[in-house]
Design a protein around this motif. Structure first.
Motif, mmCIF file in Angstrom:
data_model
loop_
_atom_site.group_PDB
_atom_site.id
_atom_site.type_symbol
_atom_site.label_atom_id
_atom_site.label_comp_id
_atom_site.label_asym_id
_atom_site.label_seq_id
_atom_site.Cartn_x
_atom_site.Cartn_y
_atom_site.Cartn_z
ATOM 1 N N SER A 1 22.679 -47.102 10.000
ATOM 2 C CA SER A 1 21.394 -46.405 9.879
ATOM 3 C C SER A 1 21.344 -45.178 10.781
ATOM 4 C CB SER A 1 20.227 -47.350 10.201
ATOM 5 O OG SER A 1 20.086 -47.531 11.606
ATOM 6 N N MET A 2 22.194 -45.160 11.797
ATOM 7 C CA MET A 2 22.278 -44.024 12.716
ATOM 8 C C MET A 2 23.409 -43.072 12.345
ATOM 9 S SD MET A 2 21.569 -46.014 16.324
ATOM 10 C CE MET A 2 22.221 -44.654 17.264
ATOM 11 N N GLY A 3 24.054 -43.312 11.214
ATOM 12 C CA GLY A 3 25.142 -42.434 10.782
ATOM 13 C C GLY A 3 26.484 -42.748 11.410
ATOM 14 N N ILE A 4 26.611 -43.912 12.020
ATOM 15 C CA ILE A 4 27.878 -44.331 12.633
ATOM 16 C C ILE A 4 28.587 -45.252 11.652
ATOM 17 C CG2 ILE A 4 28.973 -45.553 14.554
ATOM 18 C CD1 ILE A 4 26.479 -44.767 16.247
ATOM 19 N N ASP A 5 29.763 -44.845 11.229
ATOM 20 C CA ASP A 5 30.551 -45.631 10.293
ATOM 21 C C ASP A 5 31.246 -46.753 11.061
ATOM 22 O OD1 ASP A 5 31.820 -46.446 8.005
ATOM 23 O OD2 ASP A 5 32.778 -44.528 7.613
ATOM 24 N N VAL A 6 31.178 -47.966 10.558
ATOM 25 C CA VAL A 6 31.812 -49.113 11.209
ATOM 26 C C VAL A 6 33.030 -49.525 10.380
ATOM 27 C CG1 VAL A 6 31.519 -51.497 11.994
ATOM 28 C CG2 VAL A 6 29.599 -49.874 12.144
ATOM 29 N N VAL A 7 34.188 -49.585 11.051
ATOM 30 C CA VAL A 7 35.434 -49.983 10.391
ATOM 31 C C VAL A 7 35.934 -51.255 11.081
ATOM 32 C CG1 VAL A 7 37.814 -49.339 9.864
ATOM 33 C CG2 VAL A 7 36.016 -47.600 9.811
ATOM 34 N N PRO A 8 35.805 -52.410 10.415
ATOM 35 C CA PRO A 8 36.341 -53.640 11.004
ATOM 36 C C PRO A 8 37.859 -53.674 10.852
ATOM 37 C CG PRO A 8 35.266 -54.105 8.910
ATOM 38 C CD PRO A 8 35.123 -52.639 9.150
ATOM 39 N N VAL A 9 38.536 -54.151 11.891
ATOM 40 C CA VAL A 9 39.999 -54.166 11.913
ATOM 41 C C VAL A 9 40.473 -55.542 12.375
ATOM 42 C CG1 VAL A 9 42.036 -53.131 12.981
ATOM 43 C CG2 VAL A 9 40.064 -51.720 12.477
ATOM 44 N N THR A 10 41.500 -56.054 11.699
ATOM 45 C CA THR A 10 42.106 -57.320 12.099
ATOM 46 C C THR A 10 43.477 -57.064 12.724
ATOM 47 O OG1 THR A 10 43.218 -57.669 9.989
ATOM 48 C CG2 THR A 10 40.948 -58.522 10.199
ATOM 49 N N PHE A 11 43.968 -58.043 13.444
ATOM 50 C CA PHE A 11 45.296 -57.904 14.058
ATOM 51 C C PHE A 11 46.365 -57.733 12.979
ATOM 52 C CE2 PHE A 11 49.293 -59.384 15.813
ATOM 53 C CZ PHE A 11 49.372 -58.581 16.943
ATOM 54 N N ASP A 12 46.224 -58.448 11.868
ATOM 55 C CA ASP A 12 47.192 -58.304 10.778
ATOM 56 C C ASP A 12 47.272 -56.854 10.296
ATOM 57 O OD1 ASP A 12 47.720 -60.995 10.886
ATOM 58 O OD2 ASP A 12 46.536 -61.502 9.117
ATOM 59 N N GLN A 13 46.138 -56.171 10.282
ATOM 60 C CA GLN A 13 46.128 -54.789 9.809
ATOM 61 C C GLN A 13 46.843 -53.843 10.764
ATOM 62 O OE1 GLN A 13 41.822 -54.670 9.278
ATOM 63 N NE2 GLN A 13 42.135 -54.265 7.099
ATOM 64 N N ILE A 14 46.766 -54.100 12.066
ATOM 65 C CA ILE A 14 47.486 -53.204 12.980
ATOM 66 C C ILE A 14 48.942 -53.607 13.146
ATOM 67 C CG2 ILE A 14 45.379 -52.573 14.214
ATOM 68 C CD1 ILE A 14 46.651 -54.126 16.654
ATOM 69 N N SER A 15 49.268 -54.872 12.888
ATOM 70 C CA SER A 15 50.653 -55.315 13.103
ATOM 71 C C SER A 15 51.568 -54.974 11.929
ATOM 72 C CB SER A 15 50.706 -56.813 13.409
ATOM 73 O OG SER A 15 50.190 -57.565 12.348
ATOM 74 N N ASP A 16 51.020 -54.779 10.743
ATOM 75 C CA ASP A 16 51.825 -54.386 9.591
ATOM 76 C C ASP A 16 51.859 -52.852 9.523
ATOM 77 O OD1 ASP A 16 53.096 -54.993 6.854
ATOM 78 O OD2 ASP A 16 51.452 -53.602 6.370
ATOM 79 N N PRO A 17 53.030 -52.230 9.627
ATOM 80 C CA PRO A 17 53.098 -50.762 9.676
ATOM 81 C C PRO A 17 52.440 -50.071 8.479
ATOM 82 C CG PRO A 17 55.225 -51.695 10.262
ATOM 83 C CD PRO A 17 54.362 -52.834 9.783
ATOM 84 N N ARG A 18 52.622 -50.592 7.297
ATOM 85 C CA ARG A 18 52.034 -49.958 6.112
ATOM 86 C C ARG A 18 50.505 -50.061 6.138
ATOM 87 N NH1 ARG A 18 52.826 -51.371 -0.138
ATOM 88 N NH2 ARG A 18 52.042 -49.428 -0.943
ATOM 89 N N SER A 19 50.009 -51.233 6.477
ATOM 90 C CA SER A 19 48.572 -51.436 6.583
ATOM 91 C C SER A 19 47.985 -50.561 7.695
ATOM 92 C CB SER A 19 48.279 -52.916 6.854
ATOM 93 O OG SER A 19 46.913 -53.131 7.030
ATOM 94 N N PHE A 20 48.705 -50.477 8.812
ATOM 95 C CA PHE A 20 48.230 -49.660 9.925
ATOM 96 C C PHE A 20 48.162 -48.186 9.531
ATOM 97 C CE2 PHE A 20 48.890 -47.164 13.806
ATOM 98 C CZ PHE A 20 47.717 -47.511 14.469
ATOM 99 N N GLY A 21 49.141 -47.725 8.767
ATOM 100 C CA GLY A 21 49.107 -46.343 8.287
ATOM 101 C C GLY A 21 47.882 -46.084 7.430
ATOM 102 N N ALA A 22 47.547 -47.047 6.571
ATOM 103 C CA ALA A 22 46.351 -46.916 5.728
ATOM 104 C C ALA A 22 45.090 -46.943 6.584
ATOM 105 C CB ALA A 22 46.326 -48.027 4.679
ATOM 106 N N LEU A 23 45.077 -47.781 7.607
ATOM 107 C CA LEU A 23 43.934 -47.847 8.525
ATOM 108 C C LEU A 23 43.761 -46.514 9.245
ATOM 109 C CD1 LEU A 23 41.736 -49.351 10.167
ATOM 110 C CD2 LEU A 23 43.564 -49.944 11.762
#
Length: 164
Positions: free
Chosen positions: A103-125
């Motif tokens: 509501s304040m214009g701040i975009d929230v991006v939830p991130v899991t450990f699996d997403q940062i540990s996989d190089p391809r997923s991390f690139g997309a993140l």
């Protein structure tokens, strides 16, 4: 290199996962990071009256905060650790918090450990974070890719074994 890298973390973190995500996203590209060097850890966000009505609190903290620019607004990258977010009550609170920030214009991006540990997923993140914060990610040269692999090897470890 890990010792030097941890000196560059931009504020207190609540978990090793937040430190790992911060290093991978926030370190300069020459150190293997994605180059979002202006991130802030555990940033206090003062909520507007509408946001307070949605969340029921006057402030909240962003795990990893990135200011926007003239193209896009700020981004709150939320590290979703299983221990903190397993309860139904926590999920409801997270949803209310997300609505308040949005509501304040701040975009929230939830991130899991699996997403940062996989190089391809991390690139997309990283591409998502760049897009949402109005930035562009230039492709990495072979040398920068090697540095990223080295950083990942040093950062994505069981931090409980450090010092042994």
């Amino acid at each position: 290199m890990l010792e030097r890298a941890t000196e560059l973390v931009t504020g207190p973190c609540d978990s090793p996962f937040e430190v790992q995500a911060s290093l991978l996203l926030g370190l300069p590209r020459r150190f293997g990071g994605m180059g979002f060097t202006d991130i802030e850890n555990n940033k206090v966000i003062h909520l507007s009256s509408d946001a307070r009505a949605l969340y029921g609190k006057s402030t909240c903290r962003a795990d990893i905060y990135l200011e926007g620019n003239s193209v896009a607004g700020p981004v709150d990258i939320e590290c979703q650790g299983a221990m903190v977010h397993d309860s139904g009550e926590s999920a409801i609170s997270d949803s209310r918090r997300t609505a308040a920030l949005q509501s304040m214009g701040i975009d929230v991006v939830p991130v899991t450990f699996d997403q940062i540990s996989d190089p391809r997923s991390f690139g997309a993140l990283a591409a998502l974070v760049a897009k949402r914060s109005g930035r562009k990610l230039a492709p990495k040269t072979e040398g920068l890719q090697r540095r990223e692999l080295d950083l990942r090897r040093n950062v994505l470890i069981d931090w409980g074994t450090l010092g042994e």
